[in-house]
Design a protein around this motif. Structure first.
Motif, PDB file in Angstrom:
ATOM      1  N   TYR A  47      57.130  69.172 -10.703  1.00 45.67           N
ATOM      2  CA  TYR A  47      55.874  69.194  -9.948  1.00 45.67           C
ATOM      3  C   TYR A  47      54.705  68.788 -10.843  1.00 45.67           C
ATOM      4  N   GLY A  48      53.669  68.249 -10.210  1.00 49.54           N
ATOM      5  CA  GLY A  48      52.385  68.062 -10.853  1.00 49.54           C
ATOM      6  C   GLY A  48      52.477  67.311 -12.160  1.00 49.54           C
ATOM      7  N   ARG A  49      51.853  67.878 -13.186  1.00 45.84           N
ATOM      8  CA  ARG A  49      51.792  67.224 -14.492  1.00 45.84           C
ATOM      9  C   ARG A  49      52.920  67.676 -15.415  1.00 45.84           C
ATOM     10  N   SER A  50      53.812  68.529 -14.943  1.00 48.61           N
ATOM     11  CA  SER A  50      54.965  68.916 -15.755  1.00 48.61           C
ATOM     12  C   SER A  50      56.013  67.798 -15.737  1.00 48.61           C
ATOM     13  N   SER A  51      56.934  67.868 -16.693  1.00 47.83           N
ATOM     14  CA  SER A  51      57.978  66.847 -16.775  1.00 47.83           C
ATOM     15  C   SER A  51      58.871  66.879 -15.552  1.00 47.83           C
ATOM     16  N   ARG A  52      59.433  65.697 -15.228  1.00 49.45           N
ATOM     17  CA  ARG A  52      60.312  65.557 -14.069  1.00 49.45           C
ATOM     18  C   ARG A  52      61.612  64.897 -14.522  1.00 49.45           C
ATOM     19  N   PRO A  53      62.561  65.676 -15.029  1.00 44.38           N
ATOM     20  CA  PRO A  53      63.835  65.074 -15.442  1.00 44.38           C
ATOM     21  C   PRO A  53      64.489  64.323 -14.290  1.00 44.38           C
ATOM     22  N   ASP A  54      65.265  63.290 -14.619  1.00 43.25           N
ATOM     23  CA  ASP A  54      65.899  62.465 -13.591  1.00 43.25           C
ATOM     24  C   ASP A  54      67.089  63.151 -12.939  1.00 43.25           C
ATOM     25  N   ALA A  55      67.885  63.876 -13.718  1.00 41.19           N
ATOM     26  CA  ALA A  55      69.146  64.421 -13.214  1.00 41.19           C
ATOM     27  C   ALA A  55      68.912  65.558 -12.228  1.00 41.19           C
ATOM     28  N   VAL A  56      69.623  65.521 -11.120  1.00 39.01           N
ATOM     29  CA  VAL A  56      69.524  66.602 -10.131  1.00 39.01           C
ATOM     30  C   VAL A  56      69.841  67.942 -10.774  1.00 39.01           C
ATOM     31  N   GLU A  57      70.876  67.963 -11.625  1.00 37.96           N
ATOM     32  CA  GLU A  57      71.320  69.224 -12.209  1.00 37.96           C
ATOM     33  C   GLU A  57      70.343  69.789 -13.231  1.00 37.96           C
ATOM     34  N   ALA A  58      69.275  69.066 -13.542  1.00 39.38           N
ATOM     35  CA  ALA A  58      68.263  69.570 -14.473  1.00 39.38           C
ATOM     36  C   ALA A  58      67.334  70.588 -13.829  1.00 39.38           C
TER      37      ALA A  58
END
Length: 342
Positions: free
Chosen positions: A75-86
């Protein structure tokens, strides 16, 4: 935004919120903090952001607490890993621990709403050394275990049940890209509809189709109230803030939380039936499906939340509790926090 060193947290004004980026297993977590004193970590739900706590940050600061509202990973300005399992529960708990450490603290009270309530409860369950108390808004604590979530969701469309042939929203969210295709062409309109659908003053009546279910071949938004009417707690400008964040990030990171529910079920198997024993608070709205459908979970609190010290159902309140009833929420929250052992 450069990372600000922890040493400057003593300079944070009780009256001015400060934005930070701190390291976490996700990469970075964005948060907004205000005040000084014992740390209170605020965790939002779906589809929201740190901004959901905008009315709590100054109230907690004024009451003598250091309040920090995070953007959950994805969300927002936090990181968004690509993997669903993350986006599994264990990862989200690790992020919360990292935030406490990055802020130079050894422990915190954690408070969550909606998905954030579940994240907060499991943070307290798995890391009692870090989270000394837990507040849950809207969604009750249910211990790990029981049937696999996907099987529960599928059973809700039982031909003999009240929602025969309809698909529960959590099932609808499972396939990557499916819900995104509905939401992302009109993020602002979709958010406005969902916020209205679950707010006490704008939600559909008992004889209208339930907005938590999707008709065959339909969309979730088909069950939302008519466009143009916002709930009383939400201004056009506030809706712009929410919409602007999701228009920039998309919805995949947020929806991936739902796509890990069976994985969480397996990851947490060793904690089946485990209670959360720290001091706890529960606040719910009496017009919120989360509290009516999960009433058995609330009744089980003597066993599942033995440290519960305060529990309140707010009359005439829907799902977005801290935004629908900010003054009441702030009062109950600060009273509970102030009474906690130091």
């Amino acid at each position: 935004m450069p990372h600000q060193p922890v040493s400057d947290h003593l300079l944070v004004s009780d009256h001015q919120p400060v934005h930070r980026l701190v390291p976490s297993p996700a990469g970075r977590i964005h948060l907004v903090e205000q005040g000084s004193g014992p740390l209170v970590l605020l965790v939002h739900g779906f589809p929201e952001s740190w901004y959901s706590w905008r009315r709590q940050l100054p109230a907690l600061a004024a009451a003598g607490f250091r309040a920090a509202a995070v953007d959950v990973r994805g969300y927002g300005r936090s990181s968004r890993p690509d993997a669903v399992e993350a986006y599994g529960m264990l990862d989200l708990v690790a992020d919360n621990v990292a935030v406490v450490e990055a802020l130079g603290e050894r422990s915190a009270v954690i408070v969550g709403h909606d998905w954030g309530a579940s994240i907060a409860a499991h943070s307290a369950l798995l890391r009692p050394d870090v989270f000394r108390a837990v507040g849950l808004l809207s969604v009750p604590y249910t211990p790990p275990g029981g049937p696999k979530p996907s099987e529960v969701f599928a059973g809700m469309s039982d031909p003999a049940g009240p929602f025969a042939g309809q698909e529960f929203y959590a099932s609808y969210f499972q396939e990557p890209g499916r819900a995104e295709a509905e939401i992302e062409p009109d993020v602002r309109g979709w958010l406005a509809g969902l916020y209205a659908a679950l707010s006490a003053d704008t939600m559909p009546g008992p004889q209208e189709p339930n907005p938590h279910f999707v008709a065959p071949g339909g969309r979730l938004r088909d069950r939302f109230p008519a466009a143009g009417r916002l709930p009383s707690w939400l201004t056009e400008e506030e809706l712009d803030v929410y919409a602007g964040e999701f228009e920039r990030t998309g919805l995949t990171g947020a929806l991936n939380r739902y796509r890990n529910m069976d994985r969480d079920w397996a990851d947490l198997a060793a904690h089946q039936g485990a209670p959360v024993t720290q001091p706890a608070l529960f606040l719910g709205g009496d017009r919120d499906a989360s509290t009516t459908w999960l009433s058995d979970a609330i009744e089980a609190y003597p066993a599942t939340l033995p440290g519960l010290t305060a529990s309140h159902l707010l009359d005439g309140c829907g799902h977005w509790l801290q935004q629908e009833r900010p003054e009441e929420t702030n009062r109950l929250l600060t009273e509970w926090l102030t009474a906690l052992p130091s």
